[in-house]
Write an enzyme that holds these catalytic residues in place. Structure first.
Site, short mmCIF file in Angstrom:
data_model
loop_
_atom_site.label_atom_id
_atom_site.label_comp_id
_atom_site.label_asym_id
_atom_site.label_seq_id
_atom_site.Cartn_x
_atom_site.Cartn_y
_atom_site.Cartn_z
N GLU A 184 0.94 -1.01 -0.03
CA GLU A 184 -0.07 -0.08 -0.21
C GLU A 184 1.07 1.24 -0.06
O GLU A 184 1.84 1.33 0.87
CB GLU A 184 -0.97 -0.04 1.26
CG GLU A 184 -1.93 -1.08 1.30
CD GLU A 184 -2.50 -1.01 2.61
OE1 GLU A 184 -3.32 -0.06 2.76
OE2 GLU A 184 -2.69 -1.95 3.32
N ARG A 240 5.64 -13.43 9.48
CA ARG A 240 6.27 -12.25 9.05
C ARG A 240 7.26 -12.10 10.06
O ARG A 240 7.53 -12.74 11.06
CB ARG A 240 5.25 -11.14 9.51
CG ARG A 240 4.60 -10.91 10.83
CD ARG A 240 3.76 -10.03 11.10
NE ARG A 240 4.14 -8.54 10.74
CZ ARG A 240 3.29 -7.73 10.85
NH1 ARG A 240 2.06 -7.54 11.22
NH2 ARG A 240 3.62 -6.17 10.37
N LYS A 273 3.57 2.70 11.22
CA LYS A 273 3.76 4.02 10.66
C LYS A 273 3.18 5.19 11.52
O LYS A 273 3.71 6.16 11.41
CB LYS A 273 2.69 3.91 9.26
CG LYS A 273 3.15 3.09 8.14
CD LYS A 273 2.47 3.47 6.74
CE LYS A 273 1.28 2.37 6.98
NZ LYS A 273 1.30 1.08 6.44
#
Length: 643
Positions: free
Chosen positions: A98, A325, A335
């Site tokens: 994204e 992950r 973020k």
């Protein structure tokens, strides 16, 4: 570092124990008995053969450690089984970020897996931007993401955008409605949560939205009304009609389209409705004929809805599989939290070398090959990988040890005046750029009457645990033929610090034996003719946070910030070899820096500062001012120790 020669241990044979030796026993006449006939003596036992001592393992002569197979993650384990499950003739993968933030260290695993899996199997990989939320997307993120993929050494087969398929996606949404597999919902967020059993973690009953059974024709009319501006954001949604009885939340009538009144960076004002990730992702995979859709385990439950939607609209269905992950402890990667650090100026910016965004790691000097090597070392499985920063730095250190040249760098210089050398004395000293690899080449530096050593390499008073320079003690200067002996020093009256040292050069008289010093230290000579030393500002980066889990700290992660996360040495000095390695950069010429001699950026000028750490040039470097960043220390413990 100093090394003391240890005396070789000598193993002495054990002294044999003697029992009743007739030559030493005292005779006794008390209660003497008549002598018996002597027995025939037994033959002496043959002496036991000494046990063979195990051979000592000899150290290999500076042989580099065998590198890990860079493709091992694809040859074994999870990724091998994924390929065996669907050994397609043409492997097609995609990396679908994204464009609403900068990539971080965790994303490097996704890049390495998707691009690497395709490359290993002679396939192709798309870089697809999932640009379905114009409210969060910025051009700088598109540019930075593509730049980081290239820097890691991968070239996308094609750069695509989910927005390329907005028309096709809309057509499929209408098809889904016509098949009575989707409906327009006007419920509030609270009502939708209650339909799914309540707030997260609640176990209330699930029930259908009151609009679920409206006729397809009505939903189709309402969906077109959404597109044409009848409703404002959150007044209407297109939801998929899935299976509310399924135990998987990803089958509880997920949203497919929502209203966003924000122009799109590529399509402008054409659309007021935008598809969600759950609707877009699997269909774009289908459009691009992805063979293996590889994503993290947080999307494991989504596999069911992924396959359901492809089947519902009758399109090709790729195979989705999920891996664990990569998460780094001791820092933050969210973020939102990174933005707070940047906006409140806890760090210089998104590329501050104390962060773990990929642009920050690049500026810090971490080579792209070191990141890929680290991911490969960890391997790939379905388990979440939580790795400490020290483990990451150990991997980087091993990589740099074999791939970058060595120079002498003095962080806190003190001049040493060698009084018995002429003022104009200059001796060229040859230094190898690598003691292990002759291919790195050599260079010369000037040894002169005045040299600079590091403040930590001198003490005013000697002690038994200190092997470097003190008054009356000799020390070697790296690669200089003979040692120097300190004779005196001068101090600043106000600060009390030593500001200069006087010494003599201990060149033996002809015919006199040379006594090798116990310790050698690094140095930089002073010669205006050679433009030596080169002055530099050195930035030493330590962990930004004090704990392994900053989020768990009292008061939150901002209260866990390490006040000593950056140390600056404004008056450091480096030898003239820096100009040579600067011309020959990148070091190493691998991955995304391959074939970019002189074009790879300041951070590609990497070297080991002997006895100090690994460094690179920073982009703040300008004419007359070199700025260096420490990449990693020489060892996990950055102190030099007592010696």
């Amino acid at each position: 570092m100093e090394h003391m020669e240890k005396a070789e241990a000598i193993i002495l044979p054990e002294r044999p124990k003697v029992k009743n030796d007739p030559t030493t026993a005292q005779s006794s006449t008390k209660n003497a008995k008549p002598a018996k006939s002597p027995k025939t003596p037994k033959p002496p036992k043959a002496p036991k053969e000494p046990k063979p001592q195990p051979a000592k393992k000899e150290k290999a002569p500076n042989t580099p450690t065998a590198p890990v197979d860079p493709n091992s993650m694809f040859k074994e384990g999870f990724l091998k089984s994924v390929h065996n499950e669907k050994p397609s003739k043409k492997i097609v993968t995609r990396f679908p970020p994204e464009p609403n933030g900068f990539l971080h260290i965790g994303h490097s695993k996704a890049v390495a897996i998707n691009f690497g899996f395709a490359r290993f199997h002679d396939g192709v990989c798309y870089l697809r931007f999932d640009d379905t939320n114009p409210q969060a997307e910025e051009e700088k993120y598109f540019t930075a993401i593509e730049d980081m993929v290239q820097w890691l050494g991968f070239t996308p087969y094609e750069v695509t955008y989910s927005s390329d398929h907005f028309d096709e996606l809309y057509d499929l949404a209408e098809r889904l409605i016509s098949k009575d597999r989707a409906y327009v919902c006007h419920c509030t967020d609270t009502e939708i949560k209650l339909q799914k059993g309540g707030e997260k973690g609640a176990a209330g009953p699930r029930y259908a939205c009151p609009h679920r059974d409206r006729p397809p024709e009505e939903s189709l009319e309402e969906f077109r009304a959404m597109k044409n501006g009848k409703y404002k954001p959150r007044e209407a949604f297109l939801r998929m009609k899935q299976d509310l009885t399924d135990g998987n939340p990803q089958m509880w009538d997920l949203a497919a389209y929502r209203i966003l009144e924000k122009p799109h960076h590529r399509t402008g004002d054409k659309w007021r409705i935008y598809p969600t990730y759950d609707f877009t992702h699997c269909l774009c995979d289908s459009f691009e004929e992805i063979s293996h859709s590889l994503c993290t385990t947080e999307f494991q439950l989504s596999r069911v809805s992924y396959e359901w939607l492809c089947d519902a609209v009758d399109v090709y269905k790729p195979m989705q599989r999920e891996y664990g992950r990569l998460n780094l402890t001791g820092t933050v990667l969210s973020k939102r939290k990174l933005l707070k650090l940047v906006e409140d100026q806890y760090v210089r910016g998104w590329d501050d070398p104390r962060l773990y965004t990929l642009i920050a790691l690049r500026r810090r000097g971490i080579p792209p090959g070191a990141i890929l090597s680290f991911v490969n070392e960890l391997g790939v499985s379905t388990a979440l990988t939580n790795i400490q920063i020290v483990r990451f730095e150990q991997s980087v250190r091993r990589y740099l040890e074999q791939t970058v040249p060595r120079l002498m760098l003095v962080l806190e210089p003190i001049p040493v005046i060698i009084d018995n050398l002429p003022d104009d004395y200059v001796e060229d000293v040859e230094l190898p750029f690598s003691p292990k690899d002759p291919a790195f080449g050599t260079h010369t530096v000037p040894f002169t009457k005045t040299v600079y050593i590091d403040r930590t390499d001198f003490r005013e008073e000697d002690s038994k645990d200190f092997f470097r320079l003190t008054p009356g003690k000799s020390v070697g200067l790296l690669k200089v033929p003979f040692p120097i002996k300190a004779t005196s020093f001068e101090k600043d009256n106000s600060s009390g610090q030593v500001i200069s040292i006087h010494a003599t050069y201990e060149k033996p008289e002809e015919g006199t034996a040379f006594k090798k010093p116990k310790t050698y230290i690094h140095w930089v000579g002073s010669s205006s003719t050679h433009s030596s030393p080169v002055k530099a500002e050195v930035r030493i980066f330590n962990p930004l946070f004090k704990s392994e889990n900053p989020d768990a700290a009292d008061g939150g992660y901002l209260k866990d910030i390490n006040p000593q996360s950056e140390e600056i040495y404004p008056d450091a000095m480096i030898e003239t070899g820096i100009e040579d390695i600067r011309r020959r950069a990148p070091w190493p010429e691998e991955e995304g820096e391959k074939g970019k001699k002189g074009e790879a950026g300041w951070e590609s000028v990497r070297f080991q500062g002997m006895r100090v750490g690994y460094f690179c040039m920073d982009r703040d470097t300008e004419v007359g001012k070199v700025v260096l960043n420490r990449i990693v220390s020489l060892k996990e413990d950055t102190g030099k120790g007592g010696g």
